[in-house]
Design a protein around this motif. Structure first.
Motif, mmCIF file in Angstrom:
data_model
loop_
_atom_site.group_PDB
_atom_site.id
_atom_site.type_symbol
_atom_site.label_atom_id
_atom_site.label_comp_id
_atom_site.label_asym_id
_atom_site.label_seq_id
_atom_site.Cartn_x
_atom_site.Cartn_y
_atom_site.Cartn_z
ATOM 1 N N PRO A 1 -2.014 -12.956 9.839
ATOM 2 C CA PRO A 1 -2.066 -12.611 8.414
ATOM 3 C C PRO A 1 -0.686 -12.210 7.903
ATOM 4 C CG PRO A 1 -3.008 -10.854 9.727
ATOM 5 C CD PRO A 1 -2.715 -11.988 10.669
ATOM 6 N N ILE A 2 -0.432 -12.481 6.668
ATOM 7 C CA ILE A 2 0.840 -12.130 6.042
ATOM 8 C C ILE A 2 0.827 -10.640 5.721
ATOM 9 C CG2 ILE A 2 2.298 -12.492 4.020
ATOM 10 C CD1 ILE A 2 1.125 -15.319 3.855
ATOM 11 N N ARG A 3 1.909 -9.964 6.090
ATOM 12 C CA ARG A 3 2.010 -8.535 5.770
ATOM 13 C C ARG A 3 2.468 -8.395 4.322
ATOM 14 N NH1 ARG A 3 4.544 -4.871 10.175
ATOM 15 N NH2 ARG A 3 3.047 -3.458 9.267
ATOM 16 N N ARG A 4 1.773 -7.622 3.591
ATOM 17 C CA ARG A 4 2.055 -7.440 2.172
ATOM 18 C C ARG A 4 2.851 -6.163 1.926
ATOM 19 N NH1 ARG A 4 1.176 -12.326 0.462
ATOM 20 N NH2 ARG A 4 -0.913 -13.060 0.837
ATOM 21 N N LEU A 5 3.545 -6.134 0.801
ATOM 22 C CA LEU A 5 4.242 -4.929 0.391
ATOM 23 C C LEU A 5 3.224 -3.819 0.192
ATOM 24 C CD1 LEU A 5 6.810 -6.296 -2.205
ATOM 25 C CD2 LEU A 5 7.257 -5.509 0.104
ATOM 26 N N GLY A 6 3.610 -2.628 0.512
ATOM 27 C CA GLY A 6 2.720 -1.501 0.346
ATOM 28 C C GLY A 6 1.953 -1.155 1.595
ATOM 29 N N PHE A 7 2.255 -1.816 2.713
ATOM 30 C CA PHE A 7 1.499 -1.546 3.936
ATOM 31 C C PHE A 7 1.811 -0.164 4.498
ATOM 32 C CE2 PHE A 7 5.386 -3.496 5.374
ATOM 33 C CZ PHE A 7 5.709 -2.823 6.539
ATOM 34 N N LEU A 8 2.874 0.490 4.034
ATOM 35 C CA LEU A 8 3.185 1.855 4.469
ATOM 36 C C LEU A 8 2.869 2.869 3.367
ATOM 37 C CD1 LEU A 8 6.544 1.345 6.406
ATOM 38 C CD2 LEU A 8 4.298 1.805 7.341
ATOM 39 N N SER A 9 2.069 2.478 2.411
ATOM 40 C CA SER A 9 1.729 3.356 1.301
ATOM 41 C C SER A 9 1.139 4.663 1.820
ATOM 42 C CB SER A 9 0.728 2.670 0.382
ATOM 43 O OG SER A 9 0.389 3.515 -0.687
ATOM 44 N N GLY A 10 1.703 5.769 1.357
ATOM 45 C CA GLY A 10 1.218 7.084 1.757
ATOM 46 C C GLY A 10 1.842 7.606 3.040
#
Length: 80
Positions: free
Chosen positions: A47-56
């Protein structure tokens, strides 16, 4: 295994690819001569990693865009 002519393959490509992905390979032929075999991949597609995967999980200081401004300015002016 089904042999399908190019015209039919173009017309029904989505359905044929879905069937191949489910384990039903097929052959595309031109003028009755087999050209290619379409089969499912053995390895799963990552799966493609999207921006915001480290949100929080990260925090950015409010003065981030002004941090070390005097030091950076001095470096550009050659005074440091």
């Amino acid at each position: 295994m089904n042999a399908i002519n190019i015209h039919e393959a173009k017309t029904h490509l989505s359905r044929l690819v879905e069937q191949a992905a489910q384990g039903e390979p097929f052959i595309i032929a031109k003028a009755g001569k087999p050209l290619v075999k379409v089969v499912a991949l053995d390895t799963p597609v990552r799966p493609i990693r999207r921006l915001g995967f480290l949100s929080g999980r990260l925090s950015v200081p409010d003065d981030f865009d002004r941090m070390s401004a005097t030091t950076v300015q001095a470096l550009f002016e050659g005074t440091e």
